[in-house]
Design an enzyme around this catalytic site. Sequence first.
Site, PDB file in Angstrom:
ATOM      1  N   ASP A  58      -0.963  29.451   3.258  1.00  0.00           N
ATOM      2  CA  ASP A  58      -1.021  28.004   3.522  1.00  0.00           C
ATOM      3  C   ASP A  58      -1.444  27.310   2.231  1.00  0.00           C
ATOM      4  OD1 ASP A  58      -1.227  25.475   4.556  1.00  0.00           O
ATOM      5  OD2 ASP A  58      -2.941  25.891   5.851  1.00  0.00           O
TER       6      ASP A  58
ATOM      7  N   GLN B  46      -7.748  20.384   8.054  1.00  0.00           N
ATOM      8  CA  GLN B  46      -6.525  19.686   8.468  1.00  0.00           C
ATOM      9  C   GLN B  46      -6.897  18.289   8.980  1.00  0.00           C
ATOM     10  OE1 GLN B  46      -3.612  20.989   7.930  1.00  0.00           O
ATOM     11  NE2 GLN B  46      -4.026  23.170   7.691  1.00  0.00           N
TER      12      GLN B  46
ATOM     13  N   CYS C  83      -6.209  -0.619   8.625  1.00  0.00           N
ATOM     14  CA  CYS C  83      -5.405   0.593   8.452  1.00  0.00           C
ATOM     15  C   CYS C  83      -5.293   1.231   9.822  1.00  0.00           C
ATOM     16  CB  CYS C  83      -6.053   1.553   7.459  1.00  0.00           C
ATOM     17  SG  CYS C  83      -5.089   3.073   7.263  1.00  0.00           S
TER      18      CYS C  83
ATOM     19  N   CYS D 186       0.859  -1.184   0.000  1.00  0.00           N
ATOM     20  CA  CYS D 186       0.000   0.000   0.000  1.00  0.00           C
ATOM     21  C   CYS D 186       0.899   1.239   0.000  1.00  0.00           C
ATOM     22  CB  CYS D 186      -0.856  -0.062   1.258  1.00  0.00           C
ATOM     23  SG  CYS D 186      -1.589   1.493   1.746  1.00  0.00           S
TER      24      CYS D 186
ATOM     25  N   CYS E 113       2.984  22.139   3.419  1.00  0.00           N
ATOM     26  CA  CYS E 113       2.919  20.681   3.595  1.00  0.00           C
ATOM     27  C   CYS E 113       3.881  19.982   2.647  1.00  0.00           C
ATOM     28  CB  CYS E 113       1.488  20.171   3.408  1.00  0.00           C
ATOM     29  SG  CYS E 113       0.804  20.545   1.803  1.00  0.00           S
TER      30      CYS E 113
ATOM     31  N   CYS F 134       1.757   4.499   3.665  1.00  0.00           N
ATOM     32  CA  CYS F 134       2.744   4.690   4.743  1.00  0.00           C
ATOM     33  C   CYS F 134       4.160   4.442   4.224  1.00  0.00           C
ATOM     34  CB  CYS F 134       2.470   3.713   5.893  1.00  0.00           C
ATOM     35  SG  CYS F 134       1.016   4.143   6.863  1.00  0.00           S
TER      36      CYS F 134
ATOM     37  N   GLU G 257      -9.541  32.715  -0.784  1.00  0.00           N
ATOM     38  CA  GLU G 257      -9.786  31.270  -0.903  1.00  0.00           C
ATOM     39  C   GLU G 257     -10.518  31.020  -2.214  1.00  0.00           C
ATOM     40  OE1 GLU G 257      -9.182  28.229   0.784  1.00  0.00           O
ATOM     41  OE2 GLU G 257     -10.358  27.439  -0.876  1.00  0.00           O
TER      42      GLU G 257
ATOM     43  N   TYR H 260      -5.178  31.428   1.074  1.00  0.00           N
ATOM     44  CA  TYR H 260      -5.502  29.994   1.116  1.00  0.00           C
ATOM     45  C   TYR H 260      -6.121  29.686   2.487  1.00  0.00           C
ATOM     46  CZ  TYR H 260      -1.751  30.266  -2.405  1.00  0.00           C
ATOM     47  OH  TYR H 260      -0.941  30.635  -3.459  1.00  0.00           O
TER      48      TYR H 260
END
Length: 416
Positions: A345, A252, A160, A82, A372, A85, A302, A281
Amino acid sequence: MGQHDLSHAVYEVDLLAPAHGGVCLGRLPDGRAVFVPFALPGERVRVRLIESKRTYARAELLDVVQPAPQRIAPRCPHYGLCGGCHYQHTDYATQCALKETILREQLQRLAGIPDPPLRPIVRSPQPWNYRNTVQFHLDAQGRLGYHRADSHQVVAIQECHLPEPVLNQVWPQLEFEPLLGLERVELRVGSGEEVLLILESRDPQPPEFSVDFPLSAVHLSPAGTIVLAGEDFLVMEVLGRPFKVSAPSFFQVNTAQAAAMVQHLLDILPLTPQTTLLDVYCGVGLFTAFLAPKVGHCLGVEVSPSACEDFAVNLDEFDHVALYQGAAEEVLPWLDVHPDVVVVDPPRAGMAPAALEALIRLEPPFLAYVSCDPATLARDLRQLIAAGYRLVQITPFDLFPQTYHIESISLLVRAA
Ligand SMILES: C[S@@+](CC[C@H](N)C(=O)[O-])C[C@H]1O[C@@H](n2cnc3c(N)ncnc32)[C@H](O)[C@@H]1O
């Protein structure tokens, strides 16, 4: 296919350093860099090349010949197949240390900052079962699964360990007919443990599904949103404040860490009743809602219509907050304000060039860049530094344990 295409060649390599994307860097006998997943620095591994370029190669891990002391057995039976991860083969402290090293390296190499002012990573209180949302795809038999690493092939899953416990009660009960044409099946849990099922397809016809659990359900297609059961939104609470989050709106995924990021912004930003704040954003208004009470004037930007509607509800109590609905790259060049503090962001791709250029022209003295993705962050920081900004501090927040994703907040100040 060139002269360096040595696909399937097998090598034994020593791994030297972690690299962005959940891989480790080693060297092939000809000196080229090779990137290996599911490995750790200091390990000797046997690998098979899956991509061979002039200057680097990518490989799959065959065996660990000499394991690092930090190697542990992964918790999930799907780990490795998968694509969700990347770090289950090591303990949580090592995962956090790897992320700090990678962020530092990206800032040095891509942003040109020799000694980045990196603060210690803020760990997730829950390294497992922290996600308030989970997105599945369906395989040909209608079973829920995730994409394989580097592929759109769906791996059906039986367990999961990332979703919050309530979501793990619900998803194994979901049943779909095969070949429904659903692009995505998303489950979200609100702060009151209410569950929202979001079914996405190109077909405007809502699909059939069955589940023995009280939940809200919506169908999203290019034709619009159809409510199949209950509500089309959830309420997410952060630091005691409720946020309406509609099915198509971003929120988030790690609620505890969202609170930590809000608190960090409140701690590092100079906010006074004279401050004009611009939140680009801004989503459903998570940061704006906590920063607005401290400032004199506040603007959000936004693009998502649904997030804008939620923002209007979530910030209804404030008379000094305005919202511009549109893409940052289209709104910022026309903005006739002089913000004292800007928070950005952006999504993983970072800021569009036109948005970044327009932001620099607004000349805000203080800028918080919430990111991110360290690579696009570093790219944008390089341009901000060239335009006269100084990186004062950067704090990573681990929003995504067990995965390679790195969230961070950078504070920049503009040279007078
Ligand atoms: C990473 S989220 C951050 C949202 C918010 N700051 C929060 O923490 O909840 C990025 C947001 O940017 C919005 N977005 C994406 N591209 C955009 C663009 N070009 N201009 C303005 N907003 C954009 C998305 O809809 C999303 O709400």
